[in-house]
Design a protein around this motif. Structure first.
Motif, short mmCIF file in Angstrom:
data_model
loop_
_atom_site.label_atom_id
_atom_site.label_comp_id
_atom_site.label_asym_id
_atom_site.label_seq_id
_atom_site.Cartn_x
_atom_site.Cartn_y
_atom_site.Cartn_z
N GLU A 140 41.60 -17.31 -30.52
CA GLU A 140 42.23 -18.51 -31.07
C GLU A 140 41.32 -19.21 -32.07
OE1 GLU A 140 43.02 -21.39 -28.13
OE2 GLU A 140 44.51 -22.43 -29.33
N ARG A 155 46.01 -15.09 -34.99
CA ARG A 155 47.21 -14.75 -34.23
C ARG A 155 47.25 -13.25 -33.91
NH1 ARG A 155 50.76 -19.05 -35.66
NH2 ARG A 155 50.13 -20.67 -34.23
N LEU A 161 44.98 -12.66 -31.16
CA LEU A 161 45.58 -13.15 -29.92
C LEU A 161 46.55 -12.11 -29.36
CD1 LEU A 161 46.43 -16.92 -30.42
CD2 LEU A 161 45.29 -15.94 -28.44
N TRP A 162 47.37 -11.57 -30.24
CA TRP A 162 48.34 -10.55 -29.82
C TRP A 162 47.62 -9.34 -29.23
CZ3 TRP A 162 53.30 -10.60 -28.85
CH2 TRP A 162 54.00 -9.41 -28.75
N THR A 204 45.69 -10.34 -25.74
CA THR A 204 46.57 -10.57 -24.60
C THR A 204 47.13 -9.25 -24.11
OG1 THR A 204 48.25 -11.19 -26.23
CG2 THR A 204 47.27 -12.97 -24.98
N GLY A 205 47.39 -8.36 -25.02
CA GLY A 205 47.88 -7.05 -24.62
C GLY A 205 46.82 -6.25 -23.91
N ARG A 217 45.52 -7.72 -20.21
CA ARG A 217 46.39 -7.67 -19.05
C ARG A 217 46.56 -6.26 -18.51
NH1 ARG A 217 48.86 -12.36 -17.93
NH2 ARG A 217 48.32 -13.93 -19.45
N GLU A 261 47.84 -2.38 -32.33
CA GLU A 261 49.28 -2.60 -32.37
C GLU A 261 49.53 -3.67 -33.43
OE1 GLU A 261 52.63 -4.26 -29.27
OE2 GLU A 261 50.64 -3.67 -28.55
N LEU A 315 53.30 -11.66 -34.88
CA LEU A 315 53.15 -13.12 -34.94
C LEU A 315 52.79 -13.59 -36.35
CD1 LEU A 315 51.04 -13.63 -31.69
CD2 LEU A 315 53.52 -13.72 -31.93
N GLU A 345 47.07 -25.84 -38.01
CA GLU A 345 46.97 -25.19 -36.70
C GLU A 345 45.55 -24.67 -36.46
OE1 GLU A 345 51.32 -23.35 -35.58
OE2 GLU A 345 50.23 -22.42 -37.23
N THR A 349 50.20 -19.97 -24.13
CA THR A 349 50.07 -18.71 -24.88
C THR A 349 51.08 -18.68 -26.03
OG1 THR A 349 49.37 -17.60 -22.88
CG2 THR A 349 50.14 -16.19 -24.66
N GLN A 399 52.38 -21.14 -27.52
CA GLN A 399 51.97 -22.09 -28.55
C GLN A 399 50.87 -21.49 -29.43
OE1 GLN A 399 50.26 -25.81 -27.22
NE2 GLN A 399 49.77 -26.26 -29.35
N ARG A 400 49.92 -20.81 -28.75
CA ARG A 400 48.86 -20.17 -29.54
C ARG A 400 49.45 -19.12 -30.47
NH1 ARG A 400 45.97 -19.08 -24.55
NH2 ARG A 400 44.87 -20.95 -23.98
N TRP A 401 50.49 -18.47 -30.01
CA TRP A 401 51.11 -17.43 -30.85
C TRP A 401 51.92 -18.05 -31.99
CZ3 TRP A 401 53.57 -13.50 -26.84
CH2 TRP A 401 52.54 -12.86 -26.14
N GLY A 402 52.19 -19.33 -31.91
CA GLY A 402 53.00 -19.97 -32.94
C GLY A 402 54.49 -19.76 -32.73
N ILE A 403 54.85 -19.42 -31.50
CA ILE A 403 56.26 -19.21 -31.17
C ILE A 403 56.85 -20.55 -30.75
CG2 ILE A 403 57.88 -18.00 -29.65
CD1 ILE A 403 56.45 -16.19 -31.65
N LEU A 446 60.63 -11.11 -30.76
CA LEU A 446 59.43 -10.34 -30.41
C LEU A 446 59.85 -9.06 -29.69
CD1 LEU A 446 57.00 -13.10 -29.06
CD2 LEU A 446 57.02 -12.04 -31.31
N PRO A 447 58.98 -8.03 -29.80
CA PRO A 447 59.34 -6.79 -29.09
C PRO A 447 59.26 -6.99 -27.57
CG PRO A 447 57.17 -6.62 -30.11
CD PRO A 447 57.76 -7.89 -30.59
N GLY A 476 56.11 -5.61 -25.85
CA GLY A 476 54.92 -6.40 -26.16
C GLY A 476 54.89 -7.69 -25.36
N VAL A 477 56.03 -8.32 -25.24
CA VAL A 477 56.08 -9.55 -24.46
C VAL A 477 55.81 -9.26 -22.99
CG1 VAL A 477 57.62 -11.39 -23.67
CG2 VAL A 477 57.64 -10.72 -26.06
N ARG A 524 52.23 -8.59 -22.16
CA ARG A 524 51.33 -9.73 -22.37
C ARG A 524 51.64 -10.91 -21.49
NH1 ARG A 524 51.52 -6.67 -26.63
NH2 ARG A 524 49.67 -6.45 -27.95
#
Lengths: 1062, 495
Positions: A865, A877, A880-881, A884-885, A888, A909, A913, A920, B187, B189-193, B202-203, B206-207, B210
């Motif tokens: 972030e 972003r 972040l994507w 997080t992937g 987890r 990947e 986003l 921001e 999360t 919010q961090r993604w900007g969603i 979103l796919p 992927g969601v 995560r």
């Protein structure tokens, strides 16, 4: 019939008694007692204050102690009061007894948890000589598997001929049955009985507070405390006649109190403390060795020993010799020598800087001969006191090394830290008493918050006016009790802490002088007395104080050497560096030692320091003494040539010339007394003390009479004499020693020099030692950027835990790389592992980093972030994507990071986003690190602010005096100094710099809540520009709301942390 | 199957206005707690016009509008309003789900064309009845509960979503409407969603990898899928209305005013479903954290406010609360409006009694303060005792451990209840002669004084000085002087 109260517990029994030792003594003296024994539990915490008060009151102070035995507690009968914990009460007969008591307590405390004592029978076995034992509760409530008979047999063996059975009468019928039982035991064993009243409060009124303290100790409320509370108010100090009447059927019990008191010859006057000897070369005396070291050092310091220097050294050595203090100086020198050898910066401060011997020994860094400082302020024959040398050390690990050196050198029983007695303050008292009285927690909490948090206090800050505001009815009986108990508990000891740096050492065993306790910090030992107690009893203290700025200097020097190739020698900095003084003159001093405060910044442009002595004056000027004594403005006016320089008497001109006729330093006060009244150096110091903090009317009158008489003898009378007396008496209270100011000014100059010439290294070191000083890292970073330092963001491929300096390429400008220490929630161990892995082999990709470092998912997300993965080519972003992937997936647990992954192709990947906007990114920076290297928060709001006519901080200098302005910014400082008559000062930071706003007391009352809570403020009012000092005299304040998310304040006062709420 | 969602916006605010209708026009805000730092959770339209917004601190709001009324969030009011909302829905459909926070769902199947001519007529009647219950509800109707709820929340009165309109409607909504957990919201919010449409784009894999199951659920919801069927609430066994008062009420008259409001709202709810009130249960929250409960059976079930209020008043006059009342919950036990058919050959009487039932009757007869198992209170106050819950099974009593002192012989004191006032003549502050009803004589010898002083922080603090006196009448008595009244009493006689 004579009666001696042998068992008076003071508030140093920590929540078990309700009166200070001084109050007990005062009451005892009023009741006609000539002897009184203090009986606190598991320590002699209150004994020095008891002893000093008793000495003044003409009462003999005996030392007693209730020793908690680490035995199984007796069983609790259902539906009855809980029995007392097993304990023995002992009284000290002689020095051997005192020594045994201290050693016993020390041993019992060593293995016990903080605040407890584990004393077993075996520890008592060989340590009872010189102690008289009084036993009562132990026989009434024997521990399981023990009988009163077996206990008495054991105690008779431990205290042969020194064992008494203790009888008490508090108008309690159960107690009377106990007394009859004890009398039967005494008769059976042929033991004497003795009466005590087990005093817990001086007067019956103190019982309420005792009950409150009991509840605090048991974490309960008065409504639920039940049998824990006292049955009645009879545990107060009763008159000897009253006690004799109570025991009229048992005259022996009364008679024995006097008999025991006669046997107890020991008082704290007979402590037997001795300062340790310094190991000397064979055949050499301490004085000769000191002389040799002093002259050797003086030749290095002065190069040429002028007659003045020789004269001063000889004078000081003569005084030191007469007072037999050579050993003390050698030991302090030894500590400083250790620091030098270990490369640890060390500098003496305080009055020690008045001594040429200290300067020659390298203890202090200010030349007292060159600066004409007065040695008598430090040491004089007349006073016969130990000198007080405080040594500033870099805070943190370095200081700890020095402390551990002293421990090792003088043994675990030979050295210890002094204690710091934590007493009840208004807020803590309100919270604890409110809880005990069962008041609504929200109301208590609100009341505590409403009470003052600033140095300045007005009547509205007191308890009573705030009660209705907190929703409490001041007329309700319970609330009245609440207010009464809060007032009574104020300043009572709560628990014992550790002093920040005061160490005492003794020849032989310190644990025979005062009980020692392990501190919470590993490797630290604390005595049961605070520094004032130690000083009162003639125990020598060396203050090893941690100073953040010294640590900063110490770290900045190698950084400059490594990255700029410049060698900085703090002892030989260019004396009158123009750039440094220009910077000081325009109050560009964020991060500079001592002169970075709002008040100092407001003075610098008026004083315009041009030489080192100006800086000494600057350091000393913004202090309570000159401010309360109304010296600041006369000095500044005279300096600006707006007021003629005059002197109260022509003879004072040499003394006051340097400070333009205005007394600013304690040394001047001393010299004035010496000049106009013929005082010796020691007498002058005595005068300062008489007028100082611990004022005694009697002492003041006596010495003032001597002062007047001396002046009259020299023909100084009338208005001139009055003016001199007035200035001395008003100034002595808060005066500041010139030597101390000079020591601090050295550090201030050094830090200002580094800021001026090496801003990157200076900011780097400052950030690495935060928290320290006045400002948040966000402000330090912005200040560094304004000084041309390129501050680089945190990057997992470059950043270390600490901030570092780097160049993109040789010849490129030096940049400051932020360290990972500012990443919120990142563990230092995790960051260190990351750095280790990176050093072994660079990370190939983000996935590689995740696989090799045991970072938690929230740590990875935080790093992503804030853009710390940018080097891998990811936007925030996208990172972040990715993380997080990755985080987890179970595949990436530590156990799975094995061979199967090592050679696997890293996969990336594509992120669906959208990238962060600039706004921001700024918010993410504040949220994740509390600071940003990008645009300031206010920069994003600028168009909005421009529409509302808000000017930038930088623009203020170009506007006219008196013009109505609006400024806005992050509130980085909130101050309401005790000397500012209720005015409140706010410092607002925007993207161009800082602006100061002043609030009158009336406006402060109106905006009190906003001032306390709003992180962003808009202030408007007329601009005030005087001598380059710019303030907005705020007439209106508005909280500045951010579009989204909002910001909240974390932390207290001026240190704040910004985190978005959403 | 169309589902309707009955939704009350700014529910905490509505709950307060329902209880105190006079607040309806005020500039009002509801705060999470009390105090200057309390966060506002709901704000009236009038207050919004002054710039006060939810999320502000109370102090900040007051700086914008000094006369703003701020009330704390009241759990009792919220519970009552929520139950009333569900009752309102239940008066239309037997299949009602209580989702809390001012939301209920009702199944509309079978209602249109039979009881109501059209969907619009039905929802109009629904909003009108909610208004009669004191709740300004919005209605949303859609295929799923989620869409119905969001339609109700986003609309401004009645929103009916046709099936083909749902996905477009959902896509524009902010993520917050799905109320994700704090961690997932952070999360996202961090993604900007920010909107459901962005989330839905979103796919899925992927969601899922995560954000886990919650993320998948949110993603499905964002696409308009709702896996949760309507779960009907069980039939309520009682009806409750409560209120937290601004300050402690100390007299009956103002409290009766409060009770009247509660009764009116209760009986409206009972009547809407065809119930009658057969008993009242009063729970009082008093100052100093005390609580009281009162149960009042109603002789013949009915819904008349006036006699019910009189019953409550009479009971409270007989059993006045021990401290100012700070909160009250009134519970009504429902009884079917139609009476039971009686047995033709037996007179109506009580059913077979059990211990519990008998005890209930005794409690009703003597009052809860005078029935139970006695216990010793942890207090130095003489004869301090309490009554615990009735415990017919005698638990084995533990005996006190023997202490040396306990082995000393003691006399037994026969307590006189209540203690008898006597005159005691003293000589040099010691009892010399005692005179009173059934006791009198010169003091031959005495023991004492013993002093008991305690509970100084209470209005009924005690301060007594005891003596054991041997009188010339041959008896040994325990007498005491009560301070500050300086009155003497005989507490008892030694056997």
């Amino acid at each position: 019939m004579p009666y001696v109260e042998l068992r008076a517990h003071s508030a140093f029994d920590f929540l078990r008694a309700a009166s200070l030792p001084e109050d007990l003594v005062e009451r005892a003296a009023a009741l006609g007692y000539r002897t009184l024994a203090l009986a606190d539990r598991d320590g002699v915490y209150g004994a020095p204050r008891f002893h000093m008060a008793a000495r003044t009151a003409g009462v003999r102070a005996l030392v007693g102690c209730e020793l908690s035995l680490h035995l199984p507690s007796p069983p609790v009968a259902p539906a009855t009061a809980p029995p007392p914990l097993p304990s023995l009460y002992v009284l000290v007969q002689n020095r051997t007894g005192y020594r045994n008591l201290c050693r016993t307590i020390t041993a019992a405390k060593r293995t016990a948890p903080k605040g407890e004592s584990h004393l077993g029978w075996e520890q008592l076995e060989s340590n009872t000589e010189g102690l008289i034992c009084l036993v009562r509760d132990l026989l009434l409530f024997p521990p399981p598997a023990e009988s009163p008979t077996s206990l008495l047999e054991r105690l008779q063996r431990l205290f042969p001929g020194r064992l008494y059975l203790e009888l008490q009468r508090h108008f309690d019928e159960q107690e009377e049955r106990a007394n009859r039982y004890l009398l039967a035991l005494a008769s059976a064993f042929g033991l004497p009985v003795v009466a005590t009243n087990e005093v817990r409060h001086t007067t019956p009124r103190g019982r309420a507070l005792l009950d409150v303290l009991t509840c605090i100790r048991h974490h309960t409320t008065l409504d639920d405390a039940g049998w824990l509370l006292a049955r009645n108010a009879e545990r107060h100090l009763k008159a000897p006649g009253e006690m004799a009447a109570l025991f009229r059927d048992l005259p022996a019990a009364i008679h024995n109190t006097e008999r025991i008191a006669e046997q107890c010859e020991f008082t704290l006057a007979d402590l037997g403390y001795r300062f340790p000897d310094y190991p000397l070369p064979p055949g050499e005396s301490a004085m000769a060795h000191l002389r040799e070291l002093v002259y050797r050092g003086a030749r290095e310091r002065y190069r040429t020993l002028t007659p003045a220097v020789r004269r001063q050294l000889e004078h000081e050595l003569q005084v030191i010799g007469k007072l037999d203090l050579a050993g003390y100086f050698l030991i302090v020198w030894d500590i400083v020598r250790f620091c030098r050898e270990q490369g640890i910066l060390a500098q003496g401060r305080g009055s020690a800087a008045n001594s040429a011997v200290c300067y020659a020994l390298g203890i202090t860094a200010v030349d007292p001969v060159g600066m004409e400082l007065l040695f008598e302020r430090f040491l004089s024959e007349e006073r016969g006191e130990w000198p007080d040398i405080d040594i500033d050390l870099p805070s943190g690990e370095q200081r700890e090394r020095v402390i551990q050196y002293v421990y090792q050198h003088y043994g675990p029983h030979g050295a210890a830290m002094t204690a710091n007695v934590i007493t009840y303050r208004l807020r803590s008292a309100v919270r604890e008493v409110g809880k005990v009285l069962g008041l609504v927690p929200e109301q208590v909490d609100r009341l505590a918050r409403l009470l003052h948090r600033f140095e300045f206090r007005d009547p509205r800050d007191d308890l009573l006016p705030q009660l209705p505001a907190a929703g409490l009815d001041p007329t309700a009986p319970r609330v009245r009790w609440f207010a009464q108990c809060v007032r009574a508990i104020l300043h009572l000891p709560r628990h014992l802490g550790q002093h920040s740096g005061g160490m005492i050492i003794a020849a032989g065993r310190l644990d025979e002088i005062v009980p020692l306790e392990p501190a919470r910090m590993p490797g630290r030992v604390v005595v049961q007395w605070d520094k004032d107690d130690c000083a009162d009893l003639g125990i020598i203290k060396v203050d090893l104080l941690g100073l953040g700025m010294m640590a900063v200097l110490e770290d900045a020097i190698p950084l400059i050497r490594q990255h700029e190739g410049v060698e900085i020698d703090l002892a030989h900095l260019p004396a009158n560096d123009a750039k440094t003084y220009e910077q000081l003159q325009r109050a560009d001093t964020i991060g500079v030692f001592q002169v970075e405060s709002r008040a100092q910044m407001a003075t610098l442009p008026r004083l315009r320091p041009r030489c080192f002595y100006d800086l000494v004056v600057e350091v000393a000027l913004i202090r309570p003494g000159p401010i309360v004594g109304q010296m600041v403005h006369p000095y500044l006016r005279r300096r600006a040539g707006r007021e003629p320089i005059t002197y109260p008497h022509p003879s004072l001109e040499p003394i006051l010339r340097r400070t333009l006729g205005v007394p600013l330093f304690q040394e001047q006060l001393l010299r004035i007394a010496m000049t106009v009244a013929g005082f010796s150096g020691g007498e002058a110091e005595e005068l300062r003390r008489a007028m100082g903090f611990k004022r005694s009317l009697e002492r003041m009158r006596a010495i003032e009479a001597r002062l007047r008489q001396g002046m009259a003898e020299r023909g100084i009378t009338g208005d001139t004499a009055e003016q001199i007396v007035r200035s001395i008496t008003s100034f002595a209270l808060y005066g500041f020693p010139e030597s101390h100011a000079a020591s601090f000014a050295l550090l201030a100059y050094a830090s200002a020099y580094l800021k001026a010439h090496h801003p990157a290294a200076f900011a780097c070191a400052l950030l690495n030692h935060w928290p320290m000083g006045f400002y948040h890292p966000a402000t330090i970073v912005k200040d560094a950027q304004r000084h041309g330092v390129r501050v680089l963001p945190m990057d997992v491929t470059r950043s270390r835990w600490e901030c570092t300096l780097e160049r993109a390429a040789p010849g490129q400008p030096l940049c400051l790389r932020l360290g990972l220490r500012f990443v919120a929630g990142l563990r230092s161990a995790a960051a260190e592992q990351l750095v280790r892995e990176r050093e072994q082999s660079p990370f190939r990709s983000l996935e590689d980093l995740v696989r090799r470092c045991a970072l938690r998912s929230e740590e990875l997300e935080r790093l992503a972030e804030i853009g710390a993965f940018a080097s891998f080519g990811h936007t925030r972003r996208a990172a972040l994507w990715q993380v997080t992937g990755i985080a987890r997936g179970p595949l990436f647990s530590k156990s799975a990071s094995s061979a199967e992954h090592t050679h696997r192709q890293d996969r990336t990947e594509a992120s669906p986003l959208a990238d962060m906007s600039a706004w921001e990114r700024t918010l993410a920076d504040y949220r994740g690190t509390g600071l940003t290297v990008g645009p300031h928060l206010l920069a994003h709001l600028r168009s909005y602010l421009d529409q509302r006519g808000v000017v930038r901080a930088q623009q203020l200098a170009t506007l006219a005096n008196g013009q109505w302005v609006r400024v806005a910014g992050l509130v980085i400082v909130r101050q309401r100094p005790g000397t500012a008559k209720g005015f409140c000062f706010l410092t607002l930071e925007d993207e161009t710099g800082i602006a100061n706003a002043v609030l009158s007391p009336t406006l402060f009352d109106r905006y009190r809540t906003l001032v306390h809570t709003a992180p962003l403020l808009l202030a408007e009012g007329p601009l005030q520009k005087v001598d380059g000092v710019i303030h907005v005299r705020a007439q209106r304040l508005t909280a500045l709301a951010l579009p989204r998310p909002r910001l909240t304040q974390r932390g207290r006062g001026y240190r704040m942390r910004l985190t978005p709420e959403e | 199957m169309p589902v309707a969602c009955l939704y009350v916006p700014d529910f905490p605010l509505a709950a307060w206005i329902r209880a105190q209708p006079e607040l309806g026009e005020a500039r009002l805000a509801i705060a999470r707690t009390s105090g200057a730092q309390a966060e506002l959770v709901a704000v009236s339209a009038a207050a919004r016009q002054r710039g006060v917004l939810p999320g502000m601190r109370a102090a900040q709001a007051w700086s914008l509008d000094p006369s703003l009324l701020i009330r704390p969030l009241s759990p009792a009011l919220l519970a009552s309003a929520q139950a009333a909302l569900a009752d309102c829905a239940a008066s239309f459909s037997p299949c009602v789900e209580d989702a809390g926070d001012g939301v209920v769902y009702l199944d509309l199947q079978g209602l249109i064309g039979t009881l109501f001519p059209s969907l619009r007529a039905l929802v109009t009647a629904l909003t009108q009845r909610a208004a009669r219950f004191g709740l300004p509800a919005r209605v949303g109707v859609a295929r799923t509960k989620l869409a119905a709820r969001l339609a109700a929340r986003q609309g401004d009165g009645v929103t009916l979503l046709a099936p083909h309109e749902e996905s477009e409607f959902l896509a524009a909504l902010p993520i917050a409407v799905l109320q994700p957990s704090e961690a997932v919201a952070a999360t996202l919010q961090r993604w900007g969603i920010a909107t459901l449409g962005q989330l839905a784009a979103l796919p899925a894999a992927g969601v899922g990898s995560r954000l886990g199951p919650e993320g998948v659920a949110l993603w499905r919801q964002a696409r308009g899928e709702d896996p949760h069927p309507l779960v009907p609430r069980p039939q309520p066994v009682f009806f409750e209305e409560g209120i937290d008062l601004d300050y402690g009420v100390e007299s009956l008259e103002p409290f009766a005013f409060v009770l009247r409001g509660l009764l009116e709202r209760l009986t409206t709810r009972l009547a809407a479903q065809g119930w009658l009130c057969s008993a009242l249960h009063l729970r009082l929250r008093l100052a100093m954290r005390q609580r009281e409960e009162h149960t009042l059976p109603v002789a013949w079930p009915h819904n008349e406010v006036k006699p019910l209020l009189a019953l409550l008043r009479f009971h409270l006059e007989q059993h006045p609360p021990q401290a100012p009342i700070e909160g009250v919950v009134l519970r009504a036990l429902p009884h079917p409006a139609r009476p039971l058919q009686l047995d033709l050959f037996r007179s109506a009487g009580p059913t077979a009694t059990t211990w519990g039932a008998t005890l209930t009757q005794v409690l009703a007869l003597c009052g809860p303060q005078r029935c139970g198992t006695p216990g010793v209170l942890a207090s130095h106050r003489p004869q301090a005792h309490c009554l615990g819950a009735f415990d017919p099974i005698q638990t084995a009593r533990t005996t006190a451990p023997a202490t040396p002192v306990a082995s000393f012989p003691v006399l037994a004191l026969r307590h006189w209840r209540p203690p008898r006032p006597v005159e005691v003549f003293c000589d040099r502050d010691r009892p010399d002669f005692v005179r009173g009803e059934g006791v009198g004589g010169r003091v031959v010898s005495y023991a004492g004084p013993w002093r008991l002083q305690g509970e100084w922080w209470q209005a009924d603090a005690y301060d007594r000085t005891y003596y054991d006196v041997h009188l010339s009448d041959g008896g040994i008595y325990r007498v005491y002087r009560e301070e500050p009244a300086n009155q003497w009493f005989v507490e008892g006689v030694y056997d």
